[in-house]
Design a protein around this motif. Structure first.
Motif, short mmCIF file in Angstrom:
data_model
loop_
_atom_site.label_atom_id
_atom_site.label_comp_id
_atom_site.label_asym_id
_atom_site.label_seq_id
_atom_site.Cartn_x
_atom_site.Cartn_y
_atom_site.Cartn_z
N GLU A 62 30.74 45.31 60.13
CA GLU A 62 30.69 46.70 60.01
C GLU A 62 28.92 46.69 59.38
O GLU A 62 28.82 47.60 59.83
N LEU A 63 28.17 45.92 58.21
CA LEU A 63 26.61 45.99 58.71
C LEU A 63 26.24 46.58 59.53
O LEU A 63 25.36 47.43 60.20
N LEU A 64 26.56 46.23 60.49
CA LEU A 64 25.42 46.31 61.80
C LEU A 64 26.13 47.23 62.33
O LEU A 64 25.05 47.95 63.59
N LYS A 65 26.94 48.08 63.03
CA LYS A 65 27.49 48.80 63.37
C LYS A 65 26.52 49.90 62.36
O LYS A 65 26.27 51.20 63.20
N ARG A 66 27.09 49.77 61.04
CA ARG A 66 25.98 51.11 60.84
C ARG A 66 25.16 50.84 60.28
O ARG A 66 24.16 52.00 59.64
N GLY A 67 23.78 49.96 61.15
CA GLY A 67 22.13 50.11 61.42
C GLY A 67 21.51 48.79 59.88
O GLY A 67 20.64 49.72 60.51
N PHE A 68 22.61 48.48 59.88
CA PHE A 68 21.35 47.63 58.79
C PHE A 68 21.33 45.80 59.15
O PHE A 68 22.17 45.60 60.31
N ARG A 69 19.79 46.12 58.85
CA ARG A 69 19.71 44.16 59.53
C ARG A 69 20.47 43.53 58.32
O ARG A 69 20.55 43.30 57.07
N VAL A 70 21.30 41.99 58.32
CA VAL A 70 21.70 41.14 58.13
C VAL A 70 21.30 39.99 57.58
O VAL A 70 20.98 39.54 59.18
N VAL A 71 20.61 39.53 56.85
CA VAL A 71 19.75 38.48 56.27
C VAL A 71 21.17 37.60 55.46
O VAL A 71 21.70 37.21 53.94
N ALA A 72 21.19 36.20 56.19
CA ALA A 72 22.26 35.05 54.76
C ALA A 72 22.16 33.18 55.58
O ALA A 72 21.18 33.50 56.14
N GLY A 73 22.53 32.56 54.53
CA GLY A 73 22.34 31.13 54.35
C GLY A 73 23.72 30.82 54.13
O GLY A 73 24.01 31.38 53.57
N ASP A 74 23.86 29.94 54.57
CA ASP A 74 24.59 28.65 53.59
C ASP A 74 24.36 28.17 52.23
O ASP A 74 23.00 27.55 52.73
N MET A 75 24.69 27.77 51.89
CA MET A 75 24.15 27.19 50.15
C MET A 75 24.65 26.18 50.81
O MET A 75 25.02 25.12 50.72
N PRO A 76 23.89 25.10 49.25
CA PRO A 76 23.51 24.32 49.95
C PRO A 76 25.37 23.37 49.33
O PRO A 76 26.18 24.16 48.20
N GLY A 77 25.65 22.57 50.49
CA GLY A 77 26.96 21.56 50.44
C GLY A 77 27.83 22.74 50.70
O GLY A 77 28.97 22.38 50.84
N HIS A 78 27.68 23.78 51.93
CA HIS A 78 28.51 24.19 52.39
C HIS A 78 27.61 25.04 53.71
O HIS A 78 26.35 25.05 53.96
N GLY A 79 28.24 25.46 54.92
CA GLY A 79 28.68 25.44 55.95
C GLY A 79 27.66 24.66 56.98
O GLY A 79 27.61 23.54 56.85
N ARG A 80 26.42 24.93 57.82
CA ARG A 80 25.30 23.88 58.14
C ARG A 80 24.57 23.55 57.39
O ARG A 80 23.67 22.94 57.70
N SER A 81 24.19 23.94 55.91
CA SER A 81 23.06 23.05 55.23
C SER A 81 23.95 21.98 54.68
O SER A 81 25.19 21.76 54.52
N SER A 82 22.69 21.61 53.96
CA SER A 82 22.88 19.80 53.87
C SER A 82 23.31 20.17 52.48
O SER A 82 23.72 20.81 51.74
N GLY A 83 24.16 18.79 52.18
CA GLY A 83 24.32 18.35 50.25
C GLY A 83 26.04 17.72 50.59
O GLY A 83 26.59 18.17 51.68
N ILE A 84 26.15 17.83 49.24
CA ILE A 84 27.44 16.63 49.09
C ILE A 84 27.92 18.86 49.23
O ILE A 84 28.23 19.39 48.93
N ARG A 85 29.53 18.00 50.59
CA ARG A 85 29.99 19.33 50.33
C ARG A 85 30.63 19.49 49.45
O ARG A 85 31.30 18.94 48.69
N GLY A 86 31.23 21.51 49.43
CA GLY A 86 31.51 21.70 48.06
C GLY A 86 30.42 21.06 46.04
O GLY A 86 31.34 21.35 45.55
N GLY A 87 29.09 20.70 46.41
CA GLY A 87 28.81 20.23 45.09
C GLY A 87 27.60 20.49 44.99
O GLY A 87 26.82 21.54 46.43
N ILE A 88 26.78 20.85 43.58
CA ILE A 88 25.35 21.15 43.94
C ILE A 88 25.18 20.56 42.23
O ILE A 88 25.91 20.21 41.19
N LEU A 89 24.42 19.82 42.08
CA LEU A 89 23.72 19.28 40.76
C LEU A 89 23.63 20.21 39.56
O LEU A 89 23.99 20.16 38.39
#
Length: 277
Positions: A62-89
């Motif tokens: 919906e953001l792209l459709k309405r003309g916004f640039r979208v920036v995002a990332g996977d938090m540590p331990g989530h998605g394609r980022s490194s770190g213990i899954r579902g963990g944070i110190l």
């Protein structure tokens, strides 16, 4: 590979996709930028605990459709980022992640908006609490200040940490959108088991909480059937901290308010995009 990544999550209508990793402390962070052919403003999108940067794919489209640039990332331990899954110190590592994300994609807050869900909102709170309130506007959907049953969690964490290290993710009805829940439960990038370290970090972050004062324009979106965060006490806290806060409640809305059933989502998007405009 990236075409398969975007295709799996049904991202449509983009003109340019750039993705890659950047270092953040001990972590390697996966992040991306999606640009429609013509855009003027950026939305930085922050996902919640157990999710990842394309869990909110309905909003991304919906953001792209309405003309916004979208920036995002996977938090540590989530998605394609490194770190213990579902963990944070420490939640301070999330602050480092956010600062790195803004630098990686050269985000100018004064020309941008930030949208967070749940733990993603906690990152934005810390950003504002540090005295940075320079975004054009911030949207917090089902924000985490305290979790539901926070008092029980707070009392039990010191007892449990010596003999419990990992917990399974329970299937909960966090949205009235059944196709979304079905997809979420089978999502290969979703977190299926999480580390107790995350609970410890969240409890510590909460114990250190101090009210602050921010002039950042804030739109707070909250469902009245959210059984994940303790929203009845969280909302007054944020309204006290943000002098320019507007709160909208949604009848029958659950925790994944950005991915709710079509009827509720239509109301949420109406209010969200009115704020972004």
């Amino acid at each position: 590979m990236e075409e398969e990544y975007l295709g799996y999550y049904h991202i449509e209508g983009y003109a340019d996709f750039r993705g890659g990793e950047f270092p953040s402390g001990a972590y390697s962070i996966w992040s991306w930028c999606l640009e429609p052919e013509k855009w003027e403003e950026t939305v930085v999108l922050l996902h919640g605990f157990l999710d990842h940067s394309l869990s909110n794919r309905l909003l991304v489209n919906e953001l792209l459709k309405r003309g916004f640039r979208v920036v995002a990332g996977d938090m540590p331990g989530h998605g394609r980022s490194s770190g213990i899954r579902g963990g944070i110190l420490s939640f301070r590592e999330y602050a480092d992640f956010f600062d790195g994300l803004l630098r990686r994609w050269d985000v100018r807050p004064e020309r941008s908006y930030a949208v967070g869900h749940s733990t993603g909102c906690s990152i934005l709170m810390d950003y504002n609490r540090r005295g940075s309130d320079n975004f054009k506007g911030v949207v917090m959907a089902a924000p985490l200040v305290k979790m539901n049953y926070q008092l029980l969690i707070d009392k039990g964490i010191d007892l449990a940490q010596d003999w419990i290290k990992v917990l399974p993710v329970r299937k909960t009805k966090s949205s009235g959108n059944k196709p979304f829940l079905k997809f979420k439960w089978k999502d290969p990038l979703g977190v299926k088991r999480f580390s107790l370290d995350w609970i410890k970090a969240m409890v510590e972050w909460n114990r250190e909480w101090e009210d602050f004062s921010s002039n950042q324009p804030l739109l707070l979106l909250q469902g009245d059937r959210d059984n994940v965060v303790e929203w009845k006490s969280n909302t007054p806290v944020l309204e006290r901290c943000y002098s320019r806060c507007r709160t909208v409640h949604y009848k029958k809305g659950r925790h994944h308010i950005l991915n709710e059933s079509e009827r509720i989502r239509r109301e949420v998007y109406r209010d969200l995009f009115a704020f972004l405009s």
